[in-house]
Design a protein around this motif. Structure first.
Motif, PDB file in Angstrom:
ATOM      1  N   ASP A   1      41.951  35.070  32.291  1.00  0.00           N
ATOM      2  CA  ASP A   1      41.571  36.478  32.176  1.00  0.00           C
ATOM      3  C   ASP A   1      40.063  36.590  32.417  1.00  0.00           C
ATOM      4  O   ASP A   1      39.284  36.893  31.518  1.00  0.00           O
ATOM      5  CB  ASP A   1      41.959  37.024  30.804  1.00  0.00           C
ATOM      6  N   THR A   2      39.678  36.306  33.657  1.00  0.00           N
ATOM      7  CA  THR A   2      38.270  36.355  34.037  1.00  0.00           C
ATOM      8  C   THR A   2      38.105  37.255  35.260  1.00  0.00           C
ATOM      9  O   THR A   2      39.064  37.484  36.004  1.00  0.00           O
ATOM     10  CB  THR A   2      37.714  34.960  34.374  1.00  0.00           C
ATOM     11  N   TRP A   3      36.887  37.694  35.458  1.00  0.00           N
ATOM     12  CA  TRP A   3      36.599  38.501  36.644  1.00  0.00           C
ATOM     13  C   TRP A   3      36.839  37.696  37.913  1.00  0.00           C
ATOM     14  O   TRP A   3      37.319  38.228  38.917  1.00  0.00           O
ATOM     15  CB  TRP A   3      35.166  39.026  36.591  1.00  0.00           C
ATOM     16  N   ALA A   4      36.520  36.410  37.885  1.00  0.00           N
ATOM     17  CA  ALA A   4      36.703  35.563  39.065  1.00  0.00           C
ATOM     18  C   ALA A   4      38.183  35.432  39.423  1.00  0.00           C
ATOM     19  O   ALA A   4      38.552  35.468  40.606  1.00  0.00           O
ATOM     20  CB  ALA A   4      36.084  34.186  38.824  1.00  0.00           C
ATOM     21  N   HIS A   5      39.047  35.306  38.417  1.00  0.00           N
ATOM     22  CA  HIS A   5      40.485  35.225  38.690  1.00  0.00           C
ATOM     23  C   HIS A   5      41.021  36.568  39.194  1.00  0.00           C
ATOM     24  O   HIS A   5      41.880  36.613  40.073  1.00  0.00           O
ATOM     25  CB  HIS A   5      41.243  34.769  37.438  1.00  0.00           C
ATOM     26  N   TRP A   6      40.491  37.642  38.642  1.00  0.00           N
ATOM     27  CA  TRP A   6      40.923  38.971  39.099  1.00  0.00           C
ATOM     28  C   TRP A   6      40.484  39.190  40.550  1.00  0.00           C
ATOM     29  O   TRP A   6      41.228  39.730  41.363  1.00  0.00           O
ATOM     30  CB  TRP A   6      40.367  40.046  38.186  1.00  0.00           C
ATOM     31  N   GLN A   7      39.277  38.756  40.874  1.00  0.00           N
ATOM     32  CA  GLN A   7      38.807  38.869  42.247  1.00  0.00           C
ATOM     33  C   GLN A   7      39.741  38.101  43.196  1.00  0.00           C
ATOM     34  O   GLN A   7      40.107  38.595  44.262  1.00  0.00           O
ATOM     35  CB  GLN A   7      37.378  38.334  42.362  1.00  0.00           C
ATOM     36  N   ALA A   8      40.140  36.892  42.812  1.00  0.00           N
ATOM     37  CA  ALA A   8      41.045  36.085  43.646  1.00  0.00           C
ATOM     38  C   ALA A   8      42.392  36.776  43.807  1.00  0.00           C
ATOM     39  O   ALA A   8      42.949  36.832  44.913  1.00  0.00           O
ATOM     40  CB  ALA A   8      41.204  34.692  43.037  1.00  0.00           C
TER      41      ALA A   8
END
Length: 191
Positions: free
Chosen positions: A54-61
């Motif tokens: 639940d991170t911004w980096a995972h959401w971006q991906a």
């Protein structure tokens, strides 16, 4: 049930069932054989694992993979889909969202081209995973799982709350820098 027990069940479901619906059925049936407390533990472990991605980096991906069609609910279901890939895939992606580029089903999506051509079952989401502990709990005990969890001082999260470093969700340069392998697979979809 600790994290090891959680992953033992999920990994067995991955090995035993080729598709997500069969995995859901297997997990529900297996959990229904356990005491109510262990079913509740599974729900808590599911939240703990989901929070790891639940991170911004995972959401971006996830947004890159889904051509921008990844709102809050979609990202929540994407996180469940990641859990449903098993501990090895999940751990590698939790450590680095760019590891998604090595996941066979993600590579397949990249080869399909535009999301307009994806079938419903192609989308990387698994909303029904969140209902698995509820269905198993109802099979073994009266009442609902959330009330049982509250009685233990616990609660589940039903939305995303990303942490980590901020990202530019749709900036090609930021995406290419953060997830270069994934970008190489999906950059044409962004253009």
């Amino acid at each position: 049930m600790d994290a090891r027990g959680f992953w033992k069940l999920v990994d067995h479901a991955v090995r035993s069932a080729p598709d997500l619906e069969q995995r859901r059925e297997w997990l529900t049936g297996r959990l229904a054989l356990l005491p109510a407390g262990e079913i509740a533990d599974f729900a808590v472990r599911l939240d703990e694992q989901r929070e790891r991605v639940d991170t911004w980096a995972h959401w971006q991906a996830a947004t890159l993979i889904c051509s921008g069609l990844c709102g809050m609910d979609s990202f929540f279901y994407f996180q469940a889909w990641l859990v449903g890939q098993g501990s090895q895939v999940f751990s590698s992606v939790a450590a680095s969202p760019d590891a998604l580029a090595a996941v066979p089903s993600i590579r397949r999506l990249a080869s399909l081209g535009s999301v307009d051509g994806w079938a419903d079952e192609d989308w990387p989401d698994w909303e029904p995973l969140y209902r698995v502990p509820d269905a198993a709990f109802e099979a073994v005990q009266a009442g609902d799982l959330d009330s049982f969890l509250r009685s233990r001082g616990q609660a589940r999260a039903f939305d995303v709350s990303p942490g980590g470093e901020d990202v530019e969700m749709e900036d090609p340069a930021d995406i290419a820098r953060r997830v270069p392998h994934l970008w190489a697979l999906f950059e044409k979809a962004v253009e």
